[in-house]
Design a protein around this motif. Structure first.
Motif, short mmCIF file in Angstrom:
data_model
loop_
_atom_site.label_atom_id
_atom_site.label_comp_id
_atom_site.label_asym_id
_atom_site.label_seq_id
_atom_site.Cartn_x
_atom_site.Cartn_y
_atom_site.Cartn_z
N UNK A 169 0.80 -1.22 0.00
CA UNK A 169 0.00 0.00 0.00
C UNK A 169 0.83 1.27 0.00
N UNK A 170 2.15 1.16 -0.14
CA UNK A 170 2.94 2.39 -0.35
C UNK A 170 2.43 3.07 -1.62
N UNK A 171 1.91 2.27 -2.53
CA UNK A 171 1.40 2.81 -3.79
C UNK A 171 0.26 3.82 -3.59
N UNK A 172 -0.46 3.64 -2.48
CA UNK A 172 -1.66 4.46 -2.24
C UNK A 172 -1.39 5.74 -1.47
N UNK A 173 -0.18 5.87 -0.94
CA UNK A 173 0.13 7.03 -0.11
C UNK A 173 1.03 8.00 -0.85
N UNK A 174 1.57 8.94 -0.07
CA UNK A 174 2.36 10.01 -0.69
C UNK A 174 3.84 9.91 -0.37
N UNK A 175 4.28 8.72 0.01
CA UNK A 175 5.70 8.54 0.25
C UNK A 175 6.08 8.67 1.71
N UNK A 176 7.33 9.10 1.94
CA UNK A 176 7.88 8.97 3.30
C UNK A 176 7.95 10.28 4.08
N UNK A 177 7.56 11.37 3.48
CA UNK A 177 7.78 12.63 4.20
C UNK A 177 6.49 13.23 4.76
N UNK A 178 6.47 13.54 6.07
CA UNK A 178 5.23 14.04 6.67
C UNK A 178 4.84 15.45 6.20
N UNK A 179 5.82 16.30 5.96
CA UNK A 179 5.49 17.67 5.53
C UNK A 179 4.84 17.63 4.14
N UNK A 180 5.50 16.96 3.23
CA UNK A 180 4.94 16.85 1.87
C UNK A 180 3.58 16.14 1.92
N UNK A 181 3.52 15.07 2.72
CA UNK A 181 2.25 14.34 2.85
C UNK A 181 1.14 15.24 3.35
N UNK A 182 1.48 16.15 4.25
CA UNK A 182 0.48 17.07 4.79
C UNK A 182 -0.01 18.06 3.74
N UNK A 183 0.91 18.56 2.92
CA UNK A 183 0.51 19.50 1.87
C UNK A 183 -0.43 18.80 0.86
N UNK A 184 -0.09 17.54 0.57
CA UNK A 184 -0.92 16.79 -0.39
C UNK A 184 -2.29 16.48 0.21
N UNK A 185 -2.30 16.12 1.50
CA UNK A 185 -3.58 15.85 2.16
C UNK A 185 -4.49 17.06 2.04
N UNK A 186 -3.94 18.24 2.29
CA UNK A 186 -4.76 19.46 2.22
C UNK A 186 -5.26 19.71 0.79
N UNK A 187 -4.36 19.53 -0.16
CA UNK A 187 -4.75 19.77 -1.56
C UNK A 187 -5.89 18.83 -1.96
#
Ligand code: BGC
Length: 765
Positions: A169-187
């Motif tokens: 399920x790494x395929x379904x997420x935004x990778x390993x970084x929490x900051x980038x993941x947070x920006x993507x979650x918001x978008x």
């Protein structure tokens, strides 16, 4: 050692009382409506609202729900998911609003993960675009299409941080970084729901569901559904931010994860669901379990169905997906005094509020305009958006001797088990796609190259030599179809066409079902049979381009040494075939950058850029030193670091300039670099800002992403890229889990990936 003075104590985990947000909603009209409605509801009807069965149109789990229509009439269903088609949804909604006693509309959910019928790249691929506007737009298009087909609720964004490429399920997420993941979650939340008061104001905005809360990506050994155990410090500094960011963006719902956290399954974890999510972060939406998340707690070993259902409710779960534990046991628990009416009311209210906010009480058929389905799904406009975003998600991993871009002339031999399958293109979790629509790579390349190039094809090999493995992977998914010729016959056919070609394009890697749910692997290389084919193709002496399909980071050490060009295309969605052509032929200059580290070998896993230094770090540029933290047989370096990706041009970075070498708590400084496109083609570069806190009261990572800017720079031109730095960006969770910054020295690093950076230092007073 830096002084332990805590300059800013931003509401930490331990000081909850000050942070409890009011649970009273800000909409008195809604409150009155729901109060009036709930006065009329029996306890059974309230419990009915908490029940979410699956219609079974789409299979995303093992258990099935039964007698749904009957239950709807009896008021025993709050919503339905995995149902496909607006006409059908309209029919079911009619049963709810005409044949149930209180006529409460249902909420209809689906896994609209990276597009609906127009499919975008898998989320891991999308994240590699580092393009927040494009990611938001992908969610917007997905919302338009899903809502045109009756869906008002999507189980997305999936924001689980993972550092383990074994996990499917790494395929379904935004990778390993929490900051980038947070920006993507918001978008993504903005794209699905709309912003603030404007959310759900139109019938093409749907409710998002951030998942899987929490830490699902940290399962031991990358095995799906496995146990998670980590310190609170790691949790809050490295894993939690993306969920919190979705809450900050106003996400309407959240999904509990399957795994345990601190020895209690997330689904029954009150600390997680209530103390952190609601009280600390101020989440006001509803929480749904994952598929059979409640009944699985029997196997977790914390009680029978009645016990685990009561525990889930008390923890703060509002809706039960598929288990029917709430439906079948909560009344008994209520009668026995094991759950209170207030607890049932709270959950019921949150479900009703979601329906109210979506506008379903005002118009239960808001999302059931059958004319929209014909006009707004898989439109040319949406497909053009998907094609463009797909081309932004590809990552050029290697390009020796300018092998790429290809010329639109001569003969191109396209070889490989993934070259001629359209249905493989959308990737995992594209449940609404029409599998006949996506083009194969063969057709995509033909359409982009036009008549001036001749493209010849041979399969070359099956996906794997191991048929049983392939069958396991495609159990509920899409098979590529096996060719029963021998490995040698298949290969010879490919070598025959390669002989007369000017260049060979090898489409290899994983098929779409090798990643996603229940698709963990312990070997993450290109399957042997394909590697043997690749080796033979290289022996022809022709230039070879590896077009890599994958849903996870793969081990490519041999390929990196031997293949001249590697373009990682993930699974690029319904329009991927032409998007790959756009990049291979140079109509689009690749700009994707990895959001997940590619290790040299599987033994290095977990390997991630924002690691700690240890007390015995390896000297800079060293492979091995005795009594240092390293391996005998492989260096500590990744094959491709986080943030890495090439372009058809090159970018040069100046030294980092700071407007000041000190700041204070309320101050700000600017770090800037001049980035020059010193090649001959225009291109986009993702300029990345990392910061290291050099001395802390607790150990701090060697670097952390704190900002990025994707900029387009014309050939020969330069741009100055500025990053503002303030104390807020320097905060972290300390030993007492207070969110603080600490005065002292910091290193600023700016570069085109996490390894190759220019740096400067400043002091926070
Ligand atoms: C998955 C979720 C998904 C749910 C509903 C589960 O198996 O873990 O991500 O949303 O099924 O299909």
């Amino acid at each position: 050692m830096k002084r332990l003075l805590i300059v800013a104590l931003s509401l930490g985990i331990l000081s909850l009382s000050a942070q409890v947000k009011s649970s009273v909603s800000e909409d008195p009209k809604m409150d009155k409506f729901i109060n009036d409605l709930m006065k009329k509801m029996t306890i059974e009807e309230k419990i009915g609202q908490l029940n979410l069965p699956s219609s079974g149109d789409i299979t995303t789990g093992q258990a099935k729900s039964s007698n749904i229509a009957d239950k709807i009439k009896k008021g025993q269903v709050g919503g339905l998911f995995n149902i496909k088609g607006v006409e059908k949804i309209k029919d079911v909604q009619r049963v709810a609003v005409e044949e149930s006693r209180l006529k409460i509309p249902l909420i209809f959910g689906m896994d609209v993960i990276h597009g609906y019928e127009t499919v975008f790249p898998i989320p891991l691929g999308l994240s590699c675009s580092w393009d927040m506007a494009a990611i938001e737009q992908s969610a917007r298009v997905a919302a338009v299409e899903a809502s045109a087909d009756g869906i008002c609720w999507t189980f997305s964004p999936m924001v689980d941080i993972s550092r383990d490429p074994r996990w499917g399920r790494v395929s379904e997420g935004n990778g390993e970084d929490p900051y980038l993941g947070g920006q993507i979650a918001k978008a993504m939340v903005r794209g699905y729901q709309g912003i603030g008061d404007k959310a759900y104001s139109s019938n093409n905005q749907i409710m998002a569901c951030v998942k899987h809360y929490a830490l699902y990506g940290a399962g031991e050994a990358g095995r799906d559904y496995n146990t998670v155990d980590m310190s609170r410090q790691r949790m809050f500094n490295e894993y939690m931010y993306p969920y919190q960011a979705a809450v900050e963006a106003g996400v309407g719902s959240a999904m509990a994860s399957f795994n345990e956290v601190d020895g209690i399954p997330a689904t029954a974890n009150k600390w997680l669901m209530t103390d952190v999510l609601r009280k600390q972060w101020g989440f006001s939406g509803f929480v749904v379990t994952d598929y059979t998340g409640i009944s699985e707690m029997i196997d977790h070993g914390i009680g029978n169905l009645q016990t685990v259902s009561a525990r889930a409710l008390k923890a703060g779960i509002d809706m039960d997906m598929v288990s029917e534990g709430f439906l079948t046991t909560l009344k008994k628990s209520y009668d026995e005094g094991k759950v209170t009416e207030a607890e049932i009311n709270a959950a019921c209210r949150r479900i009703l509020e979601a329906k109210y906010k979506l506008g379903l009480f005002a118009d239960p058929y808001k999302y059931c305009d059958v004319n929209r389905a014909k006009k707004e799904i898989y439109t040319n406009e949406h497909r053009a958006v998907a094609r463009k975003i797909a081309s932004e998600s590809f990552v050029l991993l290697k390009n020796a001797n300018k092998t790429l871009p290809l010329k639109k002339e001569g003969t191109i031999a396209l070889v490989g088990p993934l070259a001629n399958s359209g249905s493989n293109m959308p990737g995992t979790w594209s449940v609404a796609v029409n599998l006949d629509k996506p083009k194969s790579l063969l057709d995509g390349l033909k359409s982009v190259a036009g008549n001036s190039a001749s493209i010849v094809y041979a399969k070359g090999s099956n996906l794997t030599a191991d048929q049983a493995l392939e069958e396991r992977a495609t159990m509920f998914g899409r098979s590529l179809g096996r060719d029963d010729r021998t490995e040698e016959d298949l290969r010879n056919e490919a070598l025959e066409i390669a002989k007369n070609a000017d260049v060979i394009v090898a489409a290899l890697g994983e098929s779409s079902e090798f990643s996603g749910e229940s698709s963990s692997r312990t070997g993450i290389g290109i399957p042997d049979v394909q590697q043997r084919l690749l080796k033979e193709l290289l022996k022809t002496g022709k230039p070879v381009v590896l077009v890599l399909f994958t849903g996870r980071p793969m081990t490519l050490t041999w390929e990196d040494e031997n293949v001249p060009a590697i373009l990682n295309v993930w699974f690029g969605g319904s329009e991927a075939a032409e998007a790959i052509g756009d990049v291979l032929f140079g109509d689009v200059n690749p700009s994707g950058k990895l959001t997940t580290t590619f290790p040299q070998n599987i033994g290095q896993v977990p390997l991630f850029y924002n690691h700690k230094n240890t007390g015995r770090p390896l000297g800079e540029g060293k492979w091995f030193e005795k009594f240092r933290s390293n391996y005998l047989d492989v260096s500590n370096e990744p094959l491709y670091p986080f943030g890495y990706g090439l372009s058809y041009t090159t970018f040069d970075y100046s030294d980092v300039k700071l407007t000041s070498t000190t700041i204070d708590a309320n101050g700000e400084l600017t770090a800037s670099v001049t980035v020059t496109n010193n090649g001959t083609v225009d291109g986009s570069e993702v300029v990345q800002l990392y910061i290291r806190d050099l001395v802390g009261s607790v150990t701090r990572p060697v670097k952390e992403l704190k900002g990025f800017d994707k900029v387009f720079i014309k050939a020969g031109e330069s741009k100055i890229i500025d990053f503002k730095i303030n104390s807020e960006m320097l905060k972290f969770y300390n030993y007492d889990l207070q969110y603080v910054f600490e005065p002292g020295e910091f290193e600023v690093m700016i570069g085109g990936n996490s390894r190759d950076v220019k740096s400067a230092r400043f002091t926070l007073n």
